[in-house]
Design a protein around this motif. Structure first.
Motif, PDB file in Angstrom:
ATOM      1  N   MET A 103       0.828  -1.207   0.000  1.00 60.56           N
ATOM      2  CA  MET A 103       0.000   0.000   0.000  1.00 60.56           C
ATOM      3  C   MET A 103       0.866   1.262   0.000  1.00 60.56           C
ATOM      4  O   MET A 103       2.015   1.239   0.430  1.00 60.56           O
ATOM      5  CB  MET A 103      -0.906   0.003   1.240  1.00 60.56           C
ATOM      6  CG  MET A 103      -2.008  -1.016   1.222  1.00 60.56           C
ATOM      7  SD  MET A 103      -2.948  -0.973   2.788  1.00 60.56           S
ATOM      8  CE  MET A 103      -4.184  -2.223   2.438  1.00 60.56           C
ATOM      9  N   LYS A 104       0.276   2.362  -0.445  1.00 56.97           N
ATOM     10  CA  LYS A 104       0.947   3.653  -0.340  1.00 56.97           C
ATOM     11  C   LYS A 104       1.168   3.988   1.132  1.00 56.97           C
ATOM     12  O   LYS A 104       0.405   3.552   2.004  1.00 56.97           O
ATOM     13  CB  LYS A 104       0.114   4.742  -1.010  1.00 56.97           C
ATOM     14  CG  LYS A 104       0.075   4.633  -2.530  1.00 56.97           C
ATOM     15  CD  LYS A 104      -0.699   5.785  -3.146  1.00 56.97           C
ATOM     16  CE  LYS A 104      -0.652   5.718  -4.671  1.00 56.97           C
ATOM     17  NZ  LYS A 104      -1.409   6.825  -5.298  1.00 56.97           N
ATOM     18  N   PRO A 105       2.211   4.774   1.426  1.00 55.57           N
ATOM     19  CA  PRO A 105       2.582   5.020   2.829  1.00 55.57           C
ATOM     20  C   PRO A 105       1.441   5.490   3.718  1.00 55.57           C
ATOM     21  O   PRO A 105       1.288   5.010   4.846  1.00 55.57           O
ATOM     22  CB  PRO A 105       3.683   6.079   2.713  1.00 55.57           C
ATOM     23  CG  PRO A 105       4.320   5.814   1.389  1.00 55.57           C
ATOM     24  CD  PRO A 105       3.183   5.381   0.493  1.00 55.57           C
ATOM     25  N   GLU A 106       0.619   6.415   3.216  1.00 56.63           N
ATOM     26  CA  GLU A 106      -0.440   6.953   4.071  1.00 56.63           C
ATOM     27  C   GLU A 106      -1.477   5.890   4.433  1.00 56.63           C
ATOM     28  O   GLU A 106      -1.950   5.810   5.572  1.00 56.63           O
ATOM     29  CB  GLU A 106      -1.105   8.169   3.428  1.00 56.63           C
ATOM     30  CG  GLU A 106      -1.711   7.922   2.048  1.00 56.63           C
ATOM     31  CD  GLU A 106      -0.734   8.096   0.899  1.00 56.63           C
ATOM     32  OE1 GLU A 106      -1.194   8.236  -0.253  1.00 56.63           O
ATOM     33  OE2 GLU A 106       0.498   8.094   1.148  1.00 56.63           O
ATOM     34  N   GLN A 107      -1.847   5.049   3.466  1.00 53.85           N
ATOM     35  CA  GLN A 107      -2.823   3.998   3.757  1.00 53.85           C
ATOM     36  C   GLN A 107      -2.195   2.895   4.590  1.00 53.85           C
ATOM     37  O   GLN A 107      -2.824   2.350   5.506  1.00 53.85           O
ATOM     38  CB  GLN A 107      -3.401   3.421   2.464  1.00 53.85           C
ATOM     39  CG  GLN A 107      -4.550   2.443   2.737  1.00 53.85           C
ATOM     40  CD  GLN A 107      -5.287   2.042   1.481  1.00 53.85           C
ATOM     41  OE1 GLN A 107      -4.704   2.026   0.403  1.00 53.85           O
ATOM     42  NE2 GLN A 107      -6.563   1.720   1.607  1.00 53.85           N
ATOM     43  N   HIS A 108      -0.951   2.558   4.301  1.00 48.45           N
ATOM     44  CA  HIS A 108      -0.237   1.558   5.088  1.00 48.45           C
ATOM     45  C   HIS A 108      -0.186   1.980   6.553  1.00 48.45           C
ATOM     46  O   HIS A 108      -0.438   1.170   7.458  1.00 48.45           O
ATOM     47  CB  HIS A 108       1.179   1.381   4.537  1.00 48.45           C
ATOM     48  CG  HIS A 108       2.019   0.404   5.289  1.00 48.45           C
ATOM     49  ND1 HIS A 108       2.823   0.779   6.340  1.00 48.45           N
ATOM     50  CD2 HIS A 108       2.180  -0.934   5.148  1.00 48.45           C
ATOM     51  CE1 HIS A 108       3.450  -0.286   6.814  1.00 48.45           C
ATOM     52  NE2 HIS A 108       3.073  -1.330   6.107  1.00 48.45           N
ATOM     53  N   SER A 109       0.101   3.249   6.811  1.00 48.94           N
ATOM     54  CA  SER A 109       0.195   3.741   8.189  1.00 48.94           C
ATOM     55  C   SER A 109      -1.152   3.648   8.889  1.00 48.94           C
ATOM     56  O   SER A 109      -1.229   3.271  10.063  1.00 48.94           O
ATOM     57  CB  SER A 109       0.695   5.189   8.204  1.00 48.94           C
ATOM     58  OG  SER A 109       2.003   5.279   7.684  1.00 48.94           O
ATOM     59  N   ALA A 110      -2.230   3.998   8.173  1.00 52.74           N
ATOM     60  CA  ALA A 110      -3.566   3.966   8.775  1.00 52.74           C
ATOM     61  C   ALA A 110      -3.970   2.547   9.152  1.00 52.74           C
ATOM     62  O   ALA A 110      -4.497   2.302  10.246  1.00 52.74           O
ATOM     63  CB  ALA A 110      -4.580   4.573   7.806  1.00 52.74           C
ATOM     64  N   VAL A 111      -3.711   1.599   8.249  1.00 51.50           N
ATOM     65  CA  VAL A 111      -4.067   0.205   8.528  1.00 51.50           C
ATOM     66  C   VAL A 111      -3.181  -0.352   9.638  1.00 51.50           C
ATOM     67  O   VAL A 111      -3.646  -1.093  10.518  1.00 51.50           O
ATOM     68  CB  VAL A 111      -3.948  -0.647   7.246  1.00 51.50           C
ATOM     69  CG1 VAL A 111      -4.194  -2.118   7.560  1.00 51.50           C
ATOM     70  CG2 VAL A 111      -4.928  -0.162   6.200  1.00 51.50           C
ATOM     71  N   LYS A 112      -1.913   0.021   9.626  1.00 49.51           N
ATOM     72  CA  LYS A 112      -0.982  -0.493  10.626  1.00 49.51           C
ATOM     73  C   LYS A 112      -1.419  -0.118  12.036  1.00 49.51           C
ATOM     74  O   LYS A 112      -1.279  -0.906  12.978  1.00 49.51           O
ATOM     75  CB  LYS A 112       0.424   0.041  10.341  1.00 49.51           C
ATOM     76  CG  LYS A 112       1.532  -0.655  11.121  1.00 49.51           C
ATOM     77  CD  LYS A 112       2.893  -0.200  10.627  1.00 49.51           C
ATOM     78  CE  LYS A 112       4.011  -0.949  11.338  1.00 49.51           C
ATOM     79  NZ  LYS A 112       5.341  -0.539  10.816  1.00 49.51           N
ATOM     80  N   LYS A 113      -1.962   1.106  12.201  1.00 52.28           N
ATOM     81  CA  LYS A 113      -2.419   1.533  13.526  1.00 52.28           C
ATOM     82  C   LYS A 113      -3.518   0.624  14.059  1.00 52.28           C
ATOM     83  O   LYS A 113      -3.620   0.378  15.262  1.00 52.28           O
ATOM     84  CB  LYS A 113      -2.930   2.975  13.455  1.00 52.28           C
ATOM     85  CG  LYS A 113      -1.829   4.013  13.298  1.00 52.28           C
ATOM     86  CD  LYS A 113      -2.421   5.423  13.229  1.00 52.28           C
ATOM     87  CE  LYS A 113      -1.317   6.461  13.035  1.00 52.28           C
ATOM     88  NZ  LYS A 113      -1.877   7.833  12.921  1.00 52.28           N
ATOM     89  N   VAL A 114      -4.344   0.110  13.150  1.00 54.88           N
ATOM     90  CA  VAL A 114      -5.460  -0.737  13.559  1.00 54.88           C
ATOM     91  C   VAL A 114      -5.012  -2.162  13.861  1.00 54.88           C
ATOM     92  O   VAL A 114      -5.495  -2.793  14.811  1.00 54.88           O
ATOM     93  CB  VAL A 114      -6.550  -0.745  12.468  1.00 54.88           C
ATOM     94  CG1 VAL A 114      -7.648  -1.749  12.799  1.00 54.88           C
ATOM     95  CG2 VAL A 114      -7.138   0.659  12.328  1.00 54.88           C
ATOM     96  N   ILE A 115      -4.058  -2.674  13.088  1.00 57.63           N
ATOM     97  CA  ILE A 115      -3.674  -4.078  13.270  1.00 57.63           C
ATOM     98  C   ILE A 115      -2.592  -4.273  14.322  1.00 57.63           C
ATOM     99  O   ILE A 115      -2.357  -5.398  14.754  1.00 57.63           O
ATOM    100  CB  ILE A 115      -3.208  -4.706  11.943  1.00 57.63           C
ATOM    101  CG1 ILE A 115      -1.876  -4.093  11.480  1.00 57.63           C
ATOM    102  CG2 ILE A 115      -4.274  -4.576  10.881  1.00 57.63           C
ATOM    103  CD1 ILE A 115      -1.279  -4.807  10.300  1.00 57.63           C
ATOM    104  N   MET A 116      -1.941  -3.195  14.776  1.00 54.93           N
ATOM    105  CA  MET A 116      -0.837  -3.349  15.708  1.00 54.93           C
ATOM    106  C   MET A 116      -1.228  -3.760  17.131  1.00 54.93           C
ATOM    107  O   MET A 116      -0.468  -4.478  17.788  1.00 54.93           O
ATOM    108  CB  MET A 116      -0.014  -2.063  15.775  1.00 54.93           C
ATOM    109  CG  MET A 116       1.000  -1.909  14.657  1.00 54.93           C
ATOM    110  SD  MET A 116       2.151  -3.317  14.536  1.00 54.93           S
ATOM    111  CE  MET A 116       3.054  -3.158  16.088  1.00 54.93           C
ATOM    112  N   PRO A 117      -2.381  -3.334  17.671  1.00 55.61           N
ATOM    113  CA  PRO A 117      -2.666  -3.651  19.083  1.00 55.61           C
ATOM    114  C   PRO A 117      -2.493  -5.112  19.475  1.00 55.61           C
ATOM    115  O   PRO A 117      -1.918  -5.393  20.537  1.00 55.61           O
ATOM    116  CB  PRO A 117      -4.121  -3.171  19.251  1.00 55.61           C
ATOM    117  CG  PRO A 117      -4.215  -2.013  18.311  1.00 55.61           C
ATOM    118  CD  PRO A 117      -3.400  -2.411  17.114  1.00 55.61           C
TER     119      PRO A 117
END
Length: 414
Positions: A103-117
């Protein structure tokens, strides 16, 4: 291209099995004389990736610092045009861009915040007892037998179970998820598979996603399906399941097999580990990860004309991040080809990548390895290979796919 040239070409799926791992003889020579090395196309290689148009030439980075710098620099080097060696275009490229890792960096960052917990220390501490329990049950199944096939009887079970627990994948699907993940990793032999495993895995992912829409359960797959703020379409969710089904267990499974194999090869190191398991195991895991680099490479593409280490690189050129070479760079690791579980900087390895795309499951993988290896080392300590292990024929993974082992059977308490 001559036979000799083919033997030195990284687009040769027989290279890793022949060397029983990455070709460090080549990496060492290139790092010294040609650290940003041009690897030409291999016209003899057809590949097995669906939708691929082949593999073009690419630049190979063999120095630790170059691999780290390019991994961190998303402005000059993108993953959005693909992260694996196979060339794709058109609809196939767009499908791959739905992959979390592309994914593009901005979308990758948004999804990463959700899957990291679920992968953070507190959540992993809560998961720990379940992982320890399953690790004990896995060894229970083989301990009294005195022998087994280690890779699939032991090493592959724990990561698949844990991944499915985190995702909320029901128990009845777990064996199928594992089978599809293994077939996805075995790209070079895919012609022998009756159905493209990607199609089967996507169908299964869609089935499970529909169930999560009807019955949300708060697990990771349910969150991804029902959180509309993420903007994830069905293909993105399918790709996420695909990545975790393959990469989510490949590193852990392969590292466990390499761990036992290396301890057989280095009995002095194994004796040291056994003398105080808790004191040495964490650093030993990092050293095995450094030494073996199970995921040997990922790709970046140059966004514009630029340079790496003084070597001009043109816009669109593929850059091969050789984690295997970086992890044996003598500028970072003293005597890099020696296996030393007391190595003071073993944890500096790049086996999980680096930068924004570092593996989100790295902590989980280490936790699983620690739990499984504790059961093995304390209960069947004389475990040893029977014959030579079989290596995966691959241009991507350094993986042992079959390793029969034997050990003194554990006596059952009455």
């Amino acid at each position: 291209m001559t036979v000799a040239a083919l033997a030195d070409n990284l687009i040769n799926p027989d290279l890793f099995p022949a060397d029983q791992g990455p070709p460090h003889r080549l990496f060492d020579a290139w790092r010294t004389a040609d650290p940003v090395h041009w690897n030409p196309a291999n016209p003899a290689y057809a590949g097995g990736m669906p939708g691929s148009t082949g593999v073009k030439g690419f630049w190979v980075l063999t120095r630790y610092q170059d691999v780290l710098d390019v991994s961190m620099d998303q402005a000059r080097f993108t993953s959005h045009d693909g992260i694996v060696l196979w060339d794709v275009s058109g609809a196939e490229l767009e499908r791959q861009r739905a992959n979390f890792m592309v994914m593009k960096p901005e979308q990758h960052s948004a999804v990463k915040k959700v899957i990291m917990p679920p992968f953070m220390p507190r959540a992993l501490a809560e998961l720990g007892p379940e992982v320890d329990k399953l690790a004990a049950e896995i060894v229970d199944r083989v301990a009294a037998r005195g022998n087994c096939e280690f890779v699939f009887d032991v090493a592959s079970v724990l990561p698949v179970h844990t991944f499915c627990e985190l995702m909320g994948i029901p128990a009845q699907y777990r064996e199928q998820v594992a089978a599809y993940g293994n077939e996805m990793a075995d790209v070079e032999s895919r012609t022998s598979v009756s159905m493209d495993p990607m199609i089967g895995l996507f169908g299964l992912a869609q089935q499970m996603a529909d169930e999560k829409r009807r019955n949300p359960d708060g697990r990771l797959l349910s969150v991804m399906v029902n959180d509309t703020t993420l903007g994830l379409d069905p293909m993105m969710i399918n790709q996420f399941v695909l990545v975790f089904a393959m990469a989510g267990h490949e590193t852990t499974r392969s590292t466990a097999a390499h761990f036992i194999h290396l301890m057989n090869q280095h009995p002095d190191q194994y004796a040291l580990l056994r003398s105080d398991f808790d004191a040495y195991i964490d650093n030993a895991i990092d050293e095995v990860l450094r030494y073996t680099s199970t995921t040997t490479n990922f790709i970046r593409h140059a966004v514009a004309d630029t340079e790496i280490g003084g070597q001009p690189v043109r816009k669109g050129d593929k850059i091969y991040l050789s984690y295997a070479a970086a992890n044996r760079d003598p500028a970072v690791f003293t005597d890099p080809h020696s296996f030393d579980i007391t190595r003071s900087n073993a944890k500096r390895h790049l086996a999980f990548g680096a930068g924004p795309h570092i593996c989100v499951g790295a902590r989980l993988a280490k936790m699983q390895l620690r739990a499984l290896l504790k059961q093995i080392v304390t209960r069947i300590p004389d475990i040893h290979s029977v014959g030579e292990p079989e290596w995966l024929r691959s241009i991507w993974f350094n993986a042992i796919i079959r390793m029969p082992v034997a050990f003194t059977p554990e006596r059952l308490s009455l």
